[in-house]
Design a protein around this motif. Sequence first.
Motif, PDB file in Angstrom:
ATOM      1  N   PRO A   4       0.833  -1.207   0.000  1.00  0.00           N
ATOM      2  CA  PRO A   4       0.000   0.000   0.000  1.00  0.00           C
ATOM      3  C   PRO A   4       0.870   1.261   0.000  1.00  0.00           C
ATOM      4  O   PRO A   4       2.006   1.247   0.465  1.00  0.00           O
ATOM      5  N   THR A   5       0.312   2.334  -0.539  1.00  0.00           N
ATOM      6  CA  THR A   5       0.999   3.624  -0.561  1.00  0.00           C
ATOM      7  C   THR A   5       0.237   4.612   0.306  1.00  0.00           C
ATOM      8  O   THR A   5      -0.981   4.740   0.185  1.00  0.00           O
ATOM      9  N   PHE A   6       0.975   5.304   1.155  1.00  0.00           N
ATOM     10  CA  PHE A   6       0.400   6.325   2.023  1.00  0.00           C
ATOM     11  C   PHE A   6       0.941   7.675   1.564  1.00  0.00           C
ATOM     12  O   PHE A   6       2.139   7.827   1.357  1.00  0.00           O
ATOM     13  N   ASP A  23      -3.617  10.392   2.836  1.00  0.00           N
ATOM     14  CA  ASP A  23      -4.298   9.351   2.069  1.00  0.00           C
ATOM     15  C   ASP A  23      -3.699   7.994   2.416  1.00  0.00           C
ATOM     16  O   ASP A  23      -2.484   7.861   2.560  1.00  0.00           O
ATOM     17  N   GLY A  24      -4.573   6.999   2.560  1.00  0.00           N
ATOM     18  CA  GLY A  24      -4.113   5.635   2.777  1.00  0.00           C
ATOM     19  C   GLY A  24      -4.513   5.025   4.104  1.00  0.00           C
ATOM     20  O   GLY A  24      -4.587   3.804   4.229  1.00  0.00           O
ATOM     21  N   LEU A  25      -4.773   5.856   5.098  1.00  0.00           N
ATOM     22  CA  LEU A  25      -5.188   5.323   6.398  1.00  0.00           C
ATOM     23  C   LEU A  25      -6.694   5.043   6.402  1.00  0.00           C
ATOM     24  O   LEU A  25      -7.444   5.601   5.603  1.00  0.00           O
ATOM     25  N   GLU A  26      -7.108   4.195   7.328  1.00  0.00           N
ATOM     26  CA  GLU A  26      -8.528   3.898   7.490  1.00  0.00           C
ATOM     27  C   GLU A  26      -9.279   5.175   7.870  1.00  0.00           C
ATOM     28  O   GLU A  26      -8.708   6.049   8.537  1.00  0.00           O
ATOM     29  N   PRO A  27     -10.549   5.298   7.480  1.00  0.00           N
ATOM     30  CA  PRO A  27     -11.328   6.475   7.879  1.00  0.00           C
ATOM     31  C   PRO A  27     -11.343   6.633   9.397  1.00  0.00           C
ATOM     32  O   PRO A  27     -11.480   5.664  10.132  1.00  0.00           O
ATOM     33  N   GLY A  28     -11.149   7.852   9.840  1.00  0.00           N
ATOM     34  CA  GLY A  28     -11.140   8.150  11.270  1.00  0.00           C
ATOM     35  C   GLY A  28      -9.780   8.028  11.927  1.00  0.00           C
ATOM     36  O   GLY A  28      -9.618   8.414  13.078  1.00  0.00           O
ATOM     37  N   MET A  45       7.758   9.511  10.354  1.00  0.00           N
ATOM     38  CA  MET A  45       6.446   9.279   9.736  1.00  0.00           C
ATOM     39  C   MET A  45       6.285   7.819   9.326  1.00  0.00           C
ATOM     40  O   MET A  45       5.194   7.259   9.427  1.00  0.00           O
ATOM     41  N   ARG A  46       7.352   7.204   8.896  1.00  0.00           N
ATOM     42  CA  ARG A  46       7.281   5.769   8.576  1.00  0.00           C
ATOM     43  C   ARG A  46       6.956   4.960   9.832  1.00  0.00           C
ATOM     44  O   ARG A  46       6.182   4.015   9.786  1.00  0.00           O
ATOM     45  N   GLU A  47       7.539   5.344  10.944  1.00  0.00           N
ATOM     46  CA  GLU A  47       7.250   4.663  12.203  1.00  0.00           C
ATOM     47  C   GLU A  47       5.797   4.892  12.625  1.00  0.00           C
ATOM     48  O   GLU A  47       5.120   3.964  13.085  1.00  0.00           O
ATOM     49  N   ILE A  48       5.294   6.119  12.455  1.00  0.00           N
ATOM     50  CA  ILE A  48       3.902   6.424  12.802  1.00  0.00           C
ATOM     51  C   ILE A  48       2.950   5.596  11.941  1.00  0.00           C
ATOM     52  O   ILE A  48       1.999   4.985  12.458  1.00  0.00           O
ATOM     53  N   GLY A  58       9.017  -1.803   6.067  1.00  0.00           N
ATOM     54  CA  GLY A  58       9.359  -2.141   4.684  1.00  0.00           C
ATOM     55  C   GLY A  58       8.177  -2.684   3.897  1.00  0.00           C
ATOM     56  O   GLY A  58       8.335  -3.127   2.764  1.00  0.00           O
ATOM     57  N   GLU A  59       6.985  -2.649   4.487  1.00  0.00           N
ATOM     58  CA  GLU A  59       5.809  -3.247   3.850  1.00  0.00           C
ATOM     59  C   GLU A  59       4.852  -2.216   3.264  1.00  0.00           C
ATOM     60  O   GLU A  59       3.705  -2.528   2.997  1.00  0.00           O
ATOM     61  N   PHE A  60       5.322  -0.995   3.066  1.00  0.00           N
ATOM     62  CA  PHE A  60       4.476   0.032   2.459  1.00  0.00           C
ATOM     63  C   PHE A  60       5.357   1.095   1.806  1.00  0.00           C
ATOM     64  O   PHE A  60       6.558   1.172   2.064  1.00  0.00           O
ATOM     65  N   HIS A  61       4.738   1.882   0.937  1.00  0.00           N
ATOM     66  CA  HIS A  61       5.421   2.986   0.265  1.00  0.00           C
ATOM     67  C   HIS A  61       4.864   4.301   0.803  1.00  0.00           C
ATOM     68  O   HIS A  61       3.732   4.354   1.269  1.00  0.00           O
ATOM     69  N   VAL A  62       5.674   5.348   0.698  1.00  0.00           N
ATOM     70  CA  VAL A  62       5.220   6.684   1.081  1.00  0.00           C
ATOM     71  C   VAL A  62       5.383   7.603  -0.119  1.00  0.00           C
ATOM     72  O   VAL A  62       6.458   7.657  -0.725  1.00  0.00           O
ATOM     73  N   ALA A  63       4.305   8.290  -0.476  1.00  0.00           N
ATOM     74  CA  ALA A  63       4.357   9.328  -1.511  1.00  0.00           C
ATOM     75  C   ALA A  63       4.400  10.665  -0.780  1.00  0.00           C
ATOM     76  O   ALA A  63       3.491  10.986  -0.020  1.00  0.00           O
ATOM     77  N   TRP A  64       5.459  11.405  -0.996  1.00  0.00           N
ATOM     78  CA  TRP A  64       5.667  12.666  -0.283  1.00  0.00           C
ATOM     79  C   TRP A  64       5.181  13.837  -1.115  1.00  0.00           C
ATOM     80  O   TRP A  64       5.450  13.920  -2.302  1.00  0.00           O
ATOM     81  N   HIS A  65       4.477  14.755  -0.466  1.00  0.00           N
ATOM     82  CA  HIS A  65       4.064  16.005  -1.105  1.00  0.00           C
ATOM     83  C   HIS A  65       4.496  17.133  -0.185  1.00  0.00           C
ATOM     84  O   HIS A  65       4.268  17.087   1.021  1.00  0.00           O
TER      85      HIS A  65
END
Length: 177
Positions: A4-6, A23-28, A45-48, A58-65
């Motif tokens: 998944p990408t956050f 974007d990417g987290l469960e609602p709420g 932020m990766r730890e959060i 290592g099981e997700f990607h982060v898209a930075w803006h």
Amino acid sequence: MAYPTFTVTVTREDNLWVAVVTDGLEPGVVGAADFERFAEIDPEMREIISDLTGLGEGEFHVAWHYDIGGEEGSRLVDEYRQAEEVAAEMAEWRDTARGNLITALRGKLSERAIADLLGISHQRVNQIKNSPVGDVDLVQVQGRLESSLNVVRLLAEDAPPAAPPRTRRKASRRVRA
């Protein structure tokens, strides 16, 4: 397996860097933090995200803006980060090549002559001579550099034209006959 990408948006507010998972987290579920130093943002932020989702880092990607002064700055920040990676790899290659050259010339040229050849001080030659020289896998470095340069080229295609470089006046020397 697709990871998944956050999406994380970073802004500057009240002398702090503010990072919010947009974007990417469960609602709420809210993932946000303030940072004094920019370098802290990525690992924290990766730890959060990992803590909130239960995924390993290592099981997700982060898209930075990056929203800087109300303007999208992601392309420029990404370009700079890529340039830093290329510069670090080039510096490592240069340092290893310089150390190998100093080792090869030891006993054949004086430290002052080697310093003149390399454009550094003789004291620096002595420091390098007495420090261990690491081996660099040039094929691996070349592959990483080519990959990094391809990204830089793609980013540069969208960049505004750069200002022309300033030219330096050539110094003239007088020769006495």
